[in-house]
Design a protein around this motif. Structure first.
Motif, PDB file in Angstrom:
ATOM      1  N   ASP A 157      29.887 -19.757  -6.263  1.00 24.61           N
ATOM      2  CA  ASP A 157      28.489 -19.381  -6.079  1.00 24.61           C
ATOM      3  C   ASP A 157      27.549 -20.587  -6.066  1.00 24.61           C
ATOM      4  O   ASP A 157      26.635 -20.663  -5.242  1.00 24.61           O
ATOM      5  N   TYR A 158      27.762 -21.510  -7.011  1.00 19.51           N
ATOM      6  CA  TYR A 158      26.832 -22.640  -7.112  1.00 19.51           C
ATOM      7  C   TYR A 158      27.570 -23.978  -7.284  1.00 19.51           C
ATOM      8  O   TYR A 158      26.955 -24.957  -7.714  1.00 19.51           O
ATOM      9  N   LEU A 160      29.270 -27.598  -6.624  1.00 19.37           N
ATOM     10  CA  LEU A 160      28.840 -28.735  -5.815  1.00 19.37           C
ATOM     11  C   LEU A 160      29.706 -28.899  -4.574  1.00 19.37           C
ATOM     12  O   LEU A 160      29.213 -29.293  -3.509  1.00 19.37           O
ATOM     13  N   ASN A 162      31.165 -26.576  -2.736  1.00 17.47           N
ATOM     14  CA  ASN A 162      30.716 -25.635  -1.715  1.00 17.47           C
ATOM     15  C   ASN A 162      29.362 -26.031  -1.131  1.00 17.47           C
ATOM     16  O   ASN A 162      29.102 -25.806   0.059  1.00 17.47           O
ATOM     17  N   GLU A 163      28.491 -26.606  -1.975  1.00 16.51           N
ATOM     18  CA  GLU A 163      27.202 -27.062  -1.476  1.00 16.51           C
ATOM     19  C   GLU A 163      27.383 -28.155  -0.427  1.00 16.51           C
ATOM     20  O   GLU A 163      26.705 -28.172   0.612  1.00 16.51           O
ATOM     21  N   VAL A 164      28.301 -29.070  -0.681  1.00 19.54           N
ATOM     22  CA  VAL A 164      28.554 -30.147   0.276  1.00 19.54           C
ATOM     23  C   VAL A 164      29.187 -29.600   1.551  1.00 19.54           C
ATOM     24  O   VAL A 164      28.838 -30.003   2.667  1.00 19.54           O
ATOM     25  N   GLU A 166      28.809 -26.714   2.838  1.00 16.79           N
ATOM     26  CA  GLU A 166      27.825 -25.966   3.624  1.00 16.79           C
ATOM     27  C   GLU A 166      27.009 -26.876   4.531  1.00 16.79           C
ATOM     28  O   GLU A 166      26.508 -26.450   5.570  1.00 16.79           O
ATOM     29  N   TRP A 167      26.859 -28.149   4.123  1.00 12.31           N
ATOM     30  CA  TRP A 167      26.140 -29.089   4.979  1.00 12.31           C
ATOM     31  C   TRP A 167      26.854 -29.285   6.319  1.00 12.31           C
ATOM     32  O   TRP A 167      26.227 -29.591   7.322  1.00 12.31           O
ATOM     33  N   ARG A 172      31.618 -20.786   2.074  1.00 13.63           N
ATOM     34  CA  ARG A 172      31.907 -20.928   0.644  1.00 13.63           C
ATOM     35  C   ARG A 172      33.285 -20.335   0.319  1.00 13.63           C
ATOM     36  O   ARG A 172      33.696 -19.357   0.930  1.00 13.63           O
TER      37      ARG A 172
END
Length: 321
Positions: A157-158, A160, A162-164, A166-167, A172
């Motif tokens: 969900d949050y 790091l 997955n955040e990278v 997504e760029w 996810r």
């Protein structure tokens, strides 16, 4: 007073020296039995510790593997029933397969550590102690802290990671909850946390290689890659052999990261369970200590067999210079 004949004086001196040496060699030394007692005294602490904390528990485990424990203590002899249960249980073979995957992934730390060690041993490179400390810190960090931090990084969900991703337009993923990725996610953490340990070993091994070989190869026109594959790797093979055995044994005994990173209700817990994790489950949760002892003894035999195979194969690829 100086002698008129120097040769005569030298001969006398030589004769006196021989007689002195002979007298010294004939001098009685300490009794052999006494020196042996002193040697045994020095190795006694290690021997007692080995017998008390390794050999005796091994014998107890072997005995308990033929027994069944009651709910309120005590045990009864059941023969080979526990070994039959271990060999017939599907979860044991699944756990063994997961353990072998962990072992294969864990061995990837060796080539990574060799490459970094070769880079850090270049002449004129500054800040080597800092790089070495940065790589070694994950190894001395508590496994609980490592597992908690990587659980946050892997969070679907949050996290790091997955955040990278997504760029770059990737979706996810729940890395430690997806059975198709959980084993490899834990294996990646193993490689990350152990590379620094093997890096220290390989750096010491590379420093032990005489620089004359590199200088001669450089004079002959050999480039950095040629020198690495023809000098560094062959002469580093004894160190690689030692590190591979240590890495294999540690990987086959993987438990702490799995215990920290996989919650009890995780849907992928069965797909990430190792042999030691299954041993913990049987011994301390399901109260099946006899079967757990049989499982532990079989794991010891597997480790011993794989180590023996490595010792046999090392004659073909290890070069002692």
């Amino acid at each position: 007073m100086m002698s008129v004949f120097p040769s005569t004086a030298a001969a006398k001196a030589t004769g006196c020296g021989k007689r002195a040496a002979g007298a010294a060699s004939d001098a009685p030394g300490p009794p052999k039995s006494r020196s042996q007692r002193v040697a045994y005294l020095f190795i006694a602490p290690l021997g007692i510790g080995f017998a008390a904390f390794y050999f005796w528990p091994l014998l107890q485990t072997f005995f308990y593997s033929f027994t069944e424990f009651g709910a309120f203590g005590g045990n009864t002899w059941v023969g080979t029933d526990n070994y039959v249960r271990v060999l017939k249980d599907v979860t044991v073979w699944q756990a063994l397969g997961n353990t072998l995957i962990y072992c294969a992934i864990g061995l990837l730390a060796l080539p990574l550590a060799i490459g970094v060690a070769a880079l850090l041993n270049r002449r004129g490179l500054r800040g080597v102690p800092v790089y070495r400390a940065l790589y070694f810190i994950p190894f001395v960090t508590l496994p609980v802290a490592v597992g908690l931090v990587w659980n946050w990084l892997y969070n679907g969900d949050y996290g790091l990671i997955n955040e990278v991703l997504e760029w770059f337009g990737a979706d996810r993923r729940y890395w430690v909850s997806d059975p198709s990725t959980a084993v490899y996610a834990i294996g990646t953490v193993m490689v990350w946390s152990t590379t620094g340990y093997y890096l220290i070993i390989f750096m010491a091994g590379i420093k032990g290689i005489p620089q004359d070989y590199y200088e001669a190869a450089e004079l002959d026109g050999a480039g950095p890659l040629r020198r690495f594959f023809t000098i560094t790797l062959p002469l580093l093979s004894p160190t690689i052999f030692f590190a591979s055995i240590i890495c294999m044994i540690n990987s086959l005994q993987t438990f702490d990261l799995i215990y920290i990173m996989m919650a009890e209700k995780n849907p992928a817990i069965g797909d990430t369970q190792s042999v030691v994790s299954l041993f913990y489950k049987w011994a301390f949760i399901e109260n099946a200590q006899g079967a757990a002892a049989a499982l532990a003894f079989l794991l010891m035999l597997i480790i011993a067999a794989l180590t023996l195979v490595q010792f046999r194969l090392q004659k073909r690829w290890v070069h002692y210079a």
